[in-house]
Design a protein around this motif. Structure first.
Motif, PDB file in Angstrom:
ATOM      1  N   ILE A 196      69.103  24.380  77.759  1.00  0.00           N
ATOM      2  CA  ILE A 196      67.692  24.311  77.360  1.00  0.00           C
ATOM      3  C   ILE A 196      67.655  24.047  75.856  1.00  0.00           C
ATOM      4  O   ILE A 196      68.157  24.848  75.065  1.00  0.00           O
ATOM      5  CB  ILE A 196      66.946  25.621  77.693  1.00  0.00           C
ATOM      6  CG1 ILE A 196      67.120  25.980  79.171  1.00  0.00           C
ATOM      7  CG2 ILE A 196      65.492  25.512  77.296  1.00  0.00           C
ATOM      8  CD1 ILE A 196      66.538  24.971  80.138  1.00  0.00           C
ATOM      9  N   GLN A 197      67.081  22.909  75.492  1.00  0.00           N
ATOM     10  CA  GLN A 197      67.014  22.535  74.083  1.00  0.00           C
ATOM     11  C   GLN A 197      65.925  23.332  73.373  1.00  0.00           C
ATOM     12  O   GLN A 197      64.803  23.442  73.861  1.00  0.00           O
ATOM     13  CB  GLN A 197      66.729  21.035  73.948  1.00  0.00           C
ATOM     14  CG  GLN A 197      66.433  20.563  72.546  1.00  0.00           C
ATOM     15  CD  GLN A 197      67.630  20.730  71.621  1.00  0.00           C
ATOM     16  OE1 GLN A 197      68.779  20.608  72.038  1.00  0.00           O
ATOM     17  NE2 GLN A 197      67.365  21.010  70.360  1.00  0.00           N
ATOM     18  N   GLN A 198      66.296  23.901  72.231  1.00  0.00           N
ATOM     19  CA  GLN A 198      65.326  24.626  71.417  1.00  0.00           C
ATOM     20  C   GLN A 198      65.631  24.360  69.941  1.00  0.00           C
ATOM     21  O   GLN A 198      66.620  24.850  69.408  1.00  0.00           O
ATOM     22  CB  GLN A 198      65.382  26.129  71.704  1.00  0.00           C
ATOM     23  CG  GLN A 198      64.316  26.925  70.979  1.00  0.00           C
ATOM     24  CD  GLN A 198      62.918  26.467  71.338  1.00  0.00           C
ATOM     25  OE1 GLN A 198      62.556  26.380  72.507  1.00  0.00           O
ATOM     26  NE2 GLN A 198      62.125  26.146  70.334  1.00  0.00           N
ATOM     27  N   TYR A 199      64.783  23.575  69.304  1.00  0.00           N
ATOM     28  CA  TYR A 199      64.969  23.271  67.896  1.00  0.00           C
ATOM     29  C   TYR A 199      64.609  24.487  67.043  1.00  0.00           C
ATOM     30  O   TYR A 199      63.731  25.287  67.400  1.00  0.00           O
ATOM     31  CB  TYR A 199      64.097  22.088  67.473  1.00  0.00           C
ATOM     32  CG  TYR A 199      64.520  20.771  68.089  1.00  0.00           C
ATOM     33  CD1 TYR A 199      65.650  20.091  67.622  1.00  0.00           C
ATOM     34  CD2 TYR A 199      63.782  20.206  69.122  1.00  0.00           C
ATOM     35  CE1 TYR A 199      66.033  18.884  68.190  1.00  0.00           C
ATOM     36  CE2 TYR A 199      64.161  18.999  69.688  1.00  0.00           C
ATOM     37  CZ  TYR A 199      65.281  18.345  69.212  1.00  0.00           C
ATOM     38  OH  TYR A 199      65.660  17.151  69.787  1.00  0.00           O
ATOM     39  N   GLY A 200      65.313  24.616  65.917  1.00  0.00           N
ATOM     40  CA  GLY A 200      64.962  25.652  64.951  1.00  0.00           C
ATOM     41  C   GLY A 200      63.858  25.130  64.052  1.00  0.00           C
ATOM     42  O   GLY A 200      64.116  24.359  63.134  1.00  0.00           O
ATOM     43  N   TYR A 201      62.618  25.527  64.344  1.00  0.00           N
ATOM     44  CA  TYR A 201      61.478  24.969  63.605  1.00  0.00           C
ATOM     45  C   TYR A 201      61.418  25.468  62.163  1.00  0.00           C
ATOM     46  O   TYR A 201      60.969  24.775  61.269  1.00  0.00           O
ATOM     47  CB  TYR A 201      60.168  25.330  64.315  1.00  0.00           C
ATOM     48  CG  TYR A 201      60.089  24.785  65.719  1.00  0.00           C
ATOM     49  CD1 TYR A 201      60.036  23.414  65.943  1.00  0.00           C
ATOM     50  CD2 TYR A 201      60.082  25.630  66.817  1.00  0.00           C
ATOM     51  CE1 TYR A 201      59.968  22.896  67.231  1.00  0.00           C
ATOM     52  CE2 TYR A 201      60.013  25.129  68.106  1.00  0.00           C
ATOM     53  CZ  TYR A 201      59.956  23.764  68.308  1.00  0.00           C
ATOM     54  OH  TYR A 201      59.900  23.269  69.581  1.00  0.00           O
ATOM     55  N   THR A 202      61.890  26.696  61.944  1.00  0.00           N
ATOM     56  CA  THR A 202      61.787  27.288  60.614  1.00  0.00           C
ATOM     57  C   THR A 202      63.128  27.895  60.233  1.00  0.00           C
ATOM     58  O   THR A 202      63.766  28.564  61.051  1.00  0.00           O
ATOM     59  CB  THR A 202      60.707  28.397  60.584  1.00  0.00           C
ATOM     60  OG1 THR A 202      59.490  27.851  61.080  1.00  0.00           O
ATOM     61  CG2 THR A 202      60.508  28.910  59.167  1.00  0.00           C
ATOM     62  N   THR A 203      63.541  27.715  59.012  1.00  0.00           N
ATOM     63  CA  THR A 203      64.795  28.291  58.542  1.00  0.00           C
ATOM     64  C   THR A 203      64.711  29.813  58.545  1.00  0.00           C
ATOM     65  O   THR A 203      63.731  30.391  58.071  1.00  0.00           O
ATOM     66  CB  THR A 203      65.115  27.803  57.117  1.00  0.00           C
ATOM     67  OG1 THR A 203      65.154  26.385  57.109  1.00  0.00           O
ATOM     68  CG2 THR A 203      66.444  28.360  56.644  1.00  0.00           C
ATOM     69  N   GLY A 204      65.747  30.445  59.092  1.00  0.00           N
ATOM     70  CA  GLY A 204      65.786  31.911  59.121  1.00  0.00           C
ATOM     71  C   GLY A 204      65.139  32.515  60.346  1.00  0.00           C
ATOM     72  O   GLY A 204      65.209  33.729  60.548  1.00  0.00           O
ATOM     73  N   LYS A 205      64.507  31.690  61.190  1.00  0.00           N
ATOM     74  CA  LYS A 205      63.874  32.200  62.409  1.00  0.00           C
ATOM     75  C   LYS A 205      64.670  31.735  63.627  1.00  0.00           C
ATOM     76  O   LYS A 205      65.073  30.573  63.699  1.00  0.00           O
ATOM     77  CB  LYS A 205      62.420  31.706  62.523  1.00  0.00           C
ATOM     78  CG  LYS A 205      61.517  32.164  61.378  1.00  0.00           C
ATOM     79  CD  LYS A 205      61.283  33.661  61.429  1.00  0.00           C
ATOM     80  CE  LYS A 205      60.321  34.091  60.341  1.00  0.00           C
ATOM     81  NZ  LYS A 205      60.078  35.544  60.353  1.00  0.00           N
ATOM     82  N   ASN A 206      64.875  32.610  64.588  1.00  0.00           N
ATOM     83  CA  ASN A 206      65.668  32.268  65.760  1.00  0.00           C
ATOM     84  C   ASN A 206      64.746  31.869  66.907  1.00  0.00           C
ATOM     85  O   ASN A 206      64.229  32.716  67.637  1.00  0.00           O
ATOM     86  CB  ASN A 206      66.537  33.464  66.166  1.00  0.00           C
ATOM     87  CG  ASN A 206      67.624  33.043  67.144  1.00  0.00           C
ATOM     88  OD1 ASN A 206      67.520  32.010  67.789  1.00  0.00           O
ATOM     89  ND2 ASN A 206      68.669  33.849  67.252  1.00  0.00           N
ATOM     90  N   ALA A 207      64.538  30.567  67.060  1.00  0.00           N
ATOM     91  CA  ALA A 207      63.658  30.073  68.120  1.00  0.00           C
ATOM     92  C   ALA A 207      64.298  30.223  69.489  1.00  0.00           C
ATOM     93  O   ALA A 207      63.593  30.276  70.506  1.00  0.00           O
ATOM     94  CB  ALA A 207      63.312  28.606  67.861  1.00  0.00           C
ATOM     95  N   THR A 208      65.633  30.299  69.540  1.00  0.00           N
ATOM     96  CA  THR A 208      66.333  30.449  70.816  1.00  0.00           C
ATOM     97  C   THR A 208      65.923  31.733  71.522  1.00  0.00           C
ATOM     98  O   THR A 208      65.691  31.750  72.737  1.00  0.00           O
ATOM     99  CB  THR A 208      67.856  30.439  70.585  1.00  0.00           C
ATOM    100  OG1 THR A 208      68.234  29.194  70.015  1.00  0.00           O
ATOM    101  CG2 THR A 208      68.598  30.624  71.894  1.00  0.00           C
TER     102      THR A 208
END
Length: 274
Positions: free
Chosen positions: A62-74
């Motif tokens: 499942i693809q999940q881009y990191g939209y913001t530095t320091g935040k874990n979108a996964t």
């Protein structure tokens, strides 16, 4: 009895592909993995080693881009999918594969809904996440000790240290504490014979310590692990009336009483003079 349907959800940012066989084998011991998904930013070169593993084991990335530095979108993607699967009613339990304590609330919520929750991660996993699961499996300890049958104190020293560190400051989860706990359990469950079946002891150990696994201590079976304690006596028995079914029971080893000392010749002479 029908096998439980399980959803295996893997945090690729937090788990190495070397554990994939352990993950799937552990899941298979609880039921059938009808859903196998792994979450991460697959454009990241750090996850490249996962690609062949996914293909060979039918795990859906499942693809999940990191939209913001320091935040874990996964983490957010895994939590949303887990709740979708919960409300769909298509699975009976979840295997949450991560060492990240951010999944603590998710594990607790899934258990509140009556689902079986098996946590899997490395021994660095923090106590709150471990305790939020029905059971927790330390992948690094299983990989290191699962292939050997040595339950001696020396071979289990490293596993003990890891288990203690993960349990937190309030619990010294080591061989001594396990022995004391087993003795207390026998006192609680004793039916008057002084013996208790090891299967009942094992069930209670897992309920009180979700991360308890004899493989963490270098053994492959609960009975063989319990046999390594000099203060405990383990015995194999067969049901009466010719029943071929065998079971194993345990009790605290009776303490040997010192023989009474015989009076010496001097004592006998002294009494005679009186």
């Amino acid at each position: 009895m029908q096998d439980l349907k399980l959803a295996v959800l893997i945090d690729a940012d937090n788990i190495s592909p070397k554990y994939v066989k352990v993950i799937l084998d552990e899941a298979a011991s609880f039921g059938v993995a009808t859903c196998k998904r792994i979450y991460g930013d697959w454009s990241d070169v750090r996850l490249k080693s996962w690609k062949d593993v996914l293909l060979n084991n039918s795990i859906i990335p499942i693809q999940q881009y990191g939209y913001t530095t320091g935040k874990n979108a996964t983490d957010s993607a895994m939590i949303i999918d887990a709740m979708d699967l919960l409300y769909s009613g298509s699975v009976d339990g979840f295997c949450i594969v991560s060492s990240d304590s951010d999944f603590t609330r998710l594990a607790a919520r899934l258990r509140e809904a009556g689902k079986l929750v098996i946590g899997m991660g490395e021994s660095k996993a923090l106590g709150p996440f471990v305790k939020a699961c029905d059971q927790f499996k330390y992948l690094d300890l299983i990989l290191d000790h699962g292939g050997t049958e040595e339950a001696a104190v020396d071979t289990a020293a490293d596993a003990e240290a890891a288990a203690r560190a993960s349990a937190g400051d309030d619990t010294a989860f080591n061989r001594d504490s396990i022995c004391r706990l087993v003795r207390d359990m026998i006192d609680e469950m004793d039916d008057g014979t002084g013996w208790v079946r090891t299967s009942r002891v094992g069930d209670q150990l897992i309920k009180r310590y979700p991360d308890f696994d004899v493989r963490n201590f270098g053994s492959k079976s609960l009975n063989k692990f319990l046999m390594t304690f000099p203060d405990l006596e383990v015995e194999e028995r067969t049901l009466p009336n010719g029943n071929p079914i065998q079971f194993v029971r345990i009790r605290p080893r009776p303490k040997k009483t010192a023989p009474a000392r015989k009076p010496t010749g001097k004592h006998r002479v002294a009494r005679k003079k009186q």
